[in-house]
Write an enzyme that holds these catalytic residues in place. Structure first.
Site, PDB file in Angstrom:
ATOM      1  N   TYR A 101       0.859  -1.192   0.000  1.00 35.67           N
ATOM      2  CA  TYR A 101       0.000   0.000   0.000  1.00 35.67           C
ATOM      3  C   TYR A 101       0.891   1.236   0.000  1.00 35.67           C
ATOM      4  O   TYR A 101       1.864   1.304   0.753  1.00 35.67           O
ATOM      5  CB  TYR A 101      -0.882   0.006   1.253  1.00 35.67           C
ATOM      6  N   GLU A 188      -3.360   7.609  -4.125  1.00 34.02           N
ATOM      7  CA  GLU A 188      -3.221   6.316  -3.448  1.00 34.02           C
ATOM      8  C   GLU A 188      -3.083   5.167  -4.446  1.00 34.02           C
ATOM      9  O   GLU A 188      -3.806   5.114  -5.438  1.00 34.02           O
ATOM     10  CB  GLU A 188      -4.456   6.078  -2.567  1.00 34.02           C
TER      11      GLU A 188
END
Ligand code: GDP
Ligand code: MN
Length: 386
Positions: A101, A188
């Site tokens: 992530y 993101e």
């Protein structure tokens, strides 16, 4: 403004981030054609603005163009978390060895951008933050920007292998350009995947743009997905009104964001639930008022259900906003179409007397007290319910 994945990955690609080739499709036929071009296994992904598409059946692999057709047809028939899927992304499928992530987000409390990295990718980052917070590494980006050594230092302890650290650092520096040059509030990548061959690739893109910077980016207008906007949201934007739909049954029309907050607090305080936040702004014209009422009463049609608005409150504190303008707007819209729900008006300030006269000529009254107006509108909403 939130970008859809296919828009976010276009932005990523422009800054040199590693994304796999793919395109957006609105029909199974288009999906099949894209799969033919990609020539190899593809992933089909619902383009709706929510996370967790994978779990909801909105992400599927297909090994042939015919299979891509079938999977696209299935996904285009889905409604995910209330949002109908109108488009799918068809992209070359990746082989995945590990999911990480990586994100850059504005940390408002520190007034700095914040890099967040986790070895636990592909899952909800909120969930990681709850259950294994130690698996999230954080780095505030200094005002003079992100340096290559900082990026490397961030990944070194987790990825260890030089080639991976280099690739991840390169990704982060490019993501930083996306974030800072692109005026983002969030950029993101989840998952940032590592393939069995040791390549780092961005498999998802979530981007939130800072609307305050729109004047610097002409292309943003073209990115706005008008299909996804309700008629009310579109009208609000065209007329320069701030409009946020909420869950309650009391429609609120106010002038100024502070007054909007105070009004919603007071509605809640007396046991009511606001149906919306609608700010007609500091200087309003009758036209803005008619638009506001159209938005509130039209909302039921937009959402395809029965309107939950059971009563409407005008709470106007006339400063630059003239109360007579607001009163004119109210009587004009009532002349055009009846509301169908009770209306309570509180107004005070500039040209209050003139406003009262305009309203009285049309059989309407107004209070000057906010408390009184709020209590009355809640009572009216409850009467309608029973
Ligand atoms: P989200 O669930 O809405 O965040 O959608 P993602 O785009 O992140 O996809 C969800 C999951 O699907 C990922 O975590 C991966 O495990 C899987 N996935 C997505 N793209 C691919 C791909 O190209 N190949 C493979 N094998 N899996 C993928
Ligand atoms: Mn994702």
């Amino acid at each position: 403004m939130n970008l859809r994945e296919y828009q976010g990955r276009e932005l990523f690609a422009r800054y040199g981030l590693p994304v796999l080739p793919g395109q957006v499709a609105s029909t199974p036929e288009e999906a099949r054609d894209i799969a033919v071009q990609v020539a190899g296994p593809v992933v089909i992904k619902a383009q709706v603005m929510v996370g967790g598409r994978g779990k909801a059946g909105g992400v599927k692999l297909a090994s042939t163009p015919e299979e891509a057709f079938d999977r696209a047809r299935d996904i285009l028939a889905l409604t995910i978390k209330g949002l109908p899927v109108r488009k799918v992304l068809v992209a070359q499928a990746a082989e995945i060895a590990r999911e990480l992530y990586l994100a850059i987000v504005l940390d408002r409390s520190k007034k700095l951008p914040l890099v967040m990295f986790s070895s636990e990718g592909g899952v909800d980052i909120e969930e990681v933050a709850r259950s294994t917070p130690e698996k999230i590494v954080r780095l505030h980006v200094p005002l003079d920007g992100l340096r290559a050594y900082q990026a490397r230092a961030l990944f070194q302890p987790v990825l260890r292998e030089g080639a991976l650290v280099s690739q991840a650092a390169d990704v982060l520096l490019k993501l930083w350009r996306v974030y800072s040059d692109g005026d983002c509030q969030l950029a993101e990548i989840n998952p940032l995947a590592i393939t069995p061959a040791g390549k780092v690739i961005a498999l998802d893109a979530k981007v939130i743009l800072d609307d305050n910077a729109e004047y610097r980016h002409r292309e943003w207008e073209g990115w706005r997905d008008r299909e996804e906007e309700t008629a009310g949201e579109r009208l609000a934007r065209d007329k320069g009104l701030s409009y946020v739909k909420l869950e309650g049954d009391i429609g609120c029309v106010v002038n100024g964001a502070g007054l909007a907050m105070a009004t919603m607090d007071l509605v809640k305080h007396y046991g009511g639930e606001p149906a919306n936040f609608l700010d007609i702004g500091g200087s309003s014209s009758p036209e803005k008022v008619t638009a506001a009422l159209k938005i509130i009463t039209g909302d039921a049609r937009d959402r395809g259900g029965a309107s939950k608005v059971r009563a409407i409150l005008f709470n106007i504190f006339g400063g630059i906003t003239r109360c007579d303008d607001v009163a004119n707007g109210i009587v004009q819209s009532l002349a055009q179409s009846p509301l169908g729900v009770p209306l309570v008006i509180r107004l005070t300030g500039t040209n209050e007397e003139a406003a009262r006269k305009i309203l009285a000529d049309h059989g309407l009254t107004a209070t000057t007290k906010m408390d009184e107006g709020v209590r009355e509108v809640i009572a009216k909403a409850q009467e309608v319910t029973v």
